[in-house]
Scaffold this motif. Structure first.
Motif, short mmCIF file in Angstrom:
data_model
loop_
_atom_site.label_atom_id
_atom_site.label_comp_id
_atom_site.label_asym_id
_atom_site.label_seq_id
_atom_site.Cartn_x
_atom_site.Cartn_y
_atom_site.Cartn_z
N ARG A 13 0.84 -1.21 0.00
CA ARG A 13 0.00 0.00 0.00
C ARG A 13 0.87 1.25 0.00
N ARG A 14 1.95 1.23 0.76
CA ARG A 14 2.87 2.38 0.77
C ARG A 14 3.51 2.59 -0.60
N LEU A 15 3.95 1.52 -1.21
CA LEU A 15 4.55 1.60 -2.54
C LEU A 15 3.52 2.12 -3.56
N ALA A 16 2.30 1.65 -3.46
CA ALA A 16 1.25 2.09 -4.38
C ALA A 16 0.97 3.58 -4.22
N SER A 17 0.93 4.06 -3.00
CA SER A 17 0.63 5.48 -2.79
C SER A 17 1.78 6.36 -3.31
N ARG A 18 3.01 5.94 -3.12
CA ARG A 18 4.15 6.70 -3.65
C ARG A 18 4.17 6.67 -5.18
N GLY A 54 -6.20 4.52 1.38
CA GLY A 54 -6.77 5.83 1.05
C GLY A 54 -6.05 6.96 1.76
N LEU A 55 -5.76 6.76 3.03
CA LEU A 55 -5.06 7.80 3.79
C LEU A 55 -3.63 8.01 3.28
N ARG A 77 -4.81 21.17 -1.59
CA ARG A 77 -4.29 20.64 -0.32
C ARG A 77 -5.33 20.77 0.78
N ARG A 78 -6.05 21.87 0.80
CA ARG A 78 -7.10 22.06 1.83
C ARG A 78 -8.23 21.05 1.63
N LYS A 79 -8.54 20.72 0.40
CA LYS A 79 -9.59 19.73 0.14
C LYS A 79 -9.17 18.34 0.61
N VAL A 80 -7.88 18.04 0.54
CA VAL A 80 -7.39 16.75 1.02
C VAL A 80 -7.62 16.62 2.51
#
Length: 82
Positions: A13-18, A54-55, A77-80
């Motif tokens: 999951r970490r690899l996917a998010s990066r 997701g996070l 960024r604010r929407k995130v």
């Protein structure tokens, strides 16, 4: 995005998010907002792996917007942050 962000292994999951961040950085202002919506949907799951993926991805996208230097990036960024 549908498989690896939801993978049972947290390292995947970490690899996917990066990786998702790197892909979005190619055209952040057009890809970023749409991908953010898809990632936010994972937060409504009952599976903790989905929520974690997701996070992680939202966090990576927020960093991408922070360092992009585009004028609209602060709004995204604010929407995130919800």
């Amino acid at each position: 995005m549908q498989i690896t962000l939801r993978h049972w292994d947290d390292d995947m999951r970490r690899l996917a998010s990066r990786s998702l961040r790197k892909i979005c950085e190619l055209d952040l202002l057009s890809l970023g907002p749409e991908i953010m919506k898809d990632c936010a949907r994972l937060l409504h799951s009952v599976d903790t792996a989905d929520i974690h993926g997701g996070l992680l991805s939202l966090s990576e996208l927020a960093c991408a917007f922070k360092y992009s230097g585009a004028m609209q990036s602060e709004d995204y960024r604010r929407k995130v942050r919800f």
